[in-house]
Design an enzyme around this catalytic site. Structure first.
Site, mmCIF file in Angstrom:
data_model
loop_
_atom_site.group_PDB
_atom_site.id
_atom_site.type_symbol
_atom_site.label_atom_id
_atom_site.label_comp_id
_atom_site.label_asym_id
_atom_site.label_seq_id
_atom_site.Cartn_x
_atom_site.Cartn_y
_atom_site.Cartn_z
ATOM 1 N N HIS A 166 0.822 -1.216 0.000
ATOM 2 C CA HIS A 166 0.000 0.000 0.000
ATOM 3 C C HIS A 166 0.854 1.263 0.000
ATOM 4 C CE1 HIS A 166 0.956 0.894 4.220
ATOM 5 N NE2 HIS A 166 0.825 -0.412 4.455
ATOM 6 N N GLU A 174 1.938 5.242 1.197
ATOM 7 C CA GLU A 174 2.295 5.827 2.494
ATOM 8 C C GLU A 174 1.042 6.249 3.263
ATOM 9 O OE1 GLU A 174 5.570 9.067 3.392
ATOM 10 O OE2 GLU A 174 3.633 10.046 2.988
ATOM 11 N N THR A 175 1.045 5.967 4.583
ATOM 12 C CA THR A 175 -0.083 6.322 5.436
ATOM 13 C C THR A 175 0.353 7.315 6.518
ATOM 14 O OG1 THR A 175 0.295 4.607 7.099
ATOM 15 C CG2 THR A 175 -1.000 3.982 5.152
ATOM 16 N N ARG A 221 -6.493 1.214 4.038
ATOM 17 C CA ARG A 221 -5.330 1.793 3.360
ATOM 18 C C ARG A 221 -4.951 1.001 2.113
ATOM 19 N NH1 ARG A 221 -3.529 -0.692 8.092
ATOM 20 N NH2 ARG A 221 -1.675 -2.039 8.035
ATOM 21 N N GLU A 259 -2.228 -7.276 7.131
ATOM 22 C CA GLU A 259 -0.903 -7.167 7.726
ATOM 23 C C GLU A 259 -0.803 -8.039 8.975
ATOM 24 O OE1 GLU A 259 2.100 -7.032 7.536
ATOM 25 O OE2 GLU A 259 2.699 -4.929 7.377
ATOM 26 N N ASN A 301 -0.605 -9.094 12.732
ATOM 27 C CA ASN A 301 -1.255 -8.554 13.926
ATOM 28 C C ASN A 301 -0.172 -8.302 14.985
ATOM 29 O OD1 ASN A 301 -2.751 -7.948 16.162
ATOM 30 N ND2 ASN A 301 -4.029 -9.779 16.098
#
Length: 213
Positions: free
Chosen positions: A14, A16-17, A63, A87, A89
């Site tokens: 994904h 950038e967050t 995302r 992703e 955990n």
């Protein structure tokens, strides 16, 4: 031998967050794409646009879904959600800053990201074995679905999820960092896999040049 045809999977991390920028632990928890992350998603989509994709699959994290939608754009590629592509955990470490983790849990990040002990896990989180198992199950189902006709398939997921999967199938002891919207390519035929690219930023970079012109 079977009559399966070659299936080539393009794994895309994904964009950038907000938590990436803040350096917060981000696994099952989520944060929105930044403006840069949106541009990265559009860029990698443009960089991959010359390839004919049969379908795209995405983690159910927002995302990743947003990355997939920006990357696909107006292309006629069906997008399916598979929670098994989520992703790792990170349990009690979720959404914490690196300094907060060190204060509360000592050097746990050093142990967690050594990628040597497959059974290591954050408290209340999952291990690399558990992550690899669910990732593998998802990938196998995707391959099975497309093996009859073959072709290229997009998989939008996460850095550790993709990196751990590639690390295990190559039986390497060297983890490759997966930048935002980097691409890893793995082809499969008759039960055999071939890793063709790992954490390649070429598609993102070429797409960004086009979008900036």
């Amino acid at each position: 031998m079977t009559n399966d045809k070659k299936v080539t999977l393009y794994f895309v991390r994904h964009g950038e967050t907000q938590y990436n920028v803040e350096k917060r632990m981000q696994g099952f928890c989520d944060s929105p794409l930044t403006e840069r992350g949106i541009f990265q998603a559009k860029s990698v989509g443009k960089g991959l646009s010359d390839i004919n994709f049969k379908a795209a699959y995405s983690s159910d994290s927002q995302r990743v879904l947003d990355t997939a939608k920006y990357a696909i754009g107006n292309q006629d590629i069906p997008l399916l959600i598979d929670p098994r592509l989520k992703e790792m955990n990170f349990g009690v470490l979720e959404s914490l800053l690196e300094e907060e983790i060190f204060e509360e849990h000592g050097n746990i990040l050093e142990k967690l990201f050594s990628f040597k002990n497959l059974d290591v896990a954050a408290p209340d989180g999952e291990s690399y074995v558990q992550l690899f198992t669910r990732t593998t199950n998802a990938v196998r189902d995707i391959i099975k679905k497309h093996a009859l006709d073959g072709g290229n398939v997009l998989i939008f997921s996460h850095g550790i999820t993709i990196g751990n999967y590639i690390l295990r199938i190559t039986q390497s002891d060297q983890y490759s960092v997966h930048e935002n919207c980097s691409v890893s390519v793995v082809s499969y035929i008759n039960g055999q896999s071939k890793v063709e690219k790992i954490a390649d930023t070429h598609y993102r970079e070429e797409g960004s040049k086009y979008l900036m012109n």
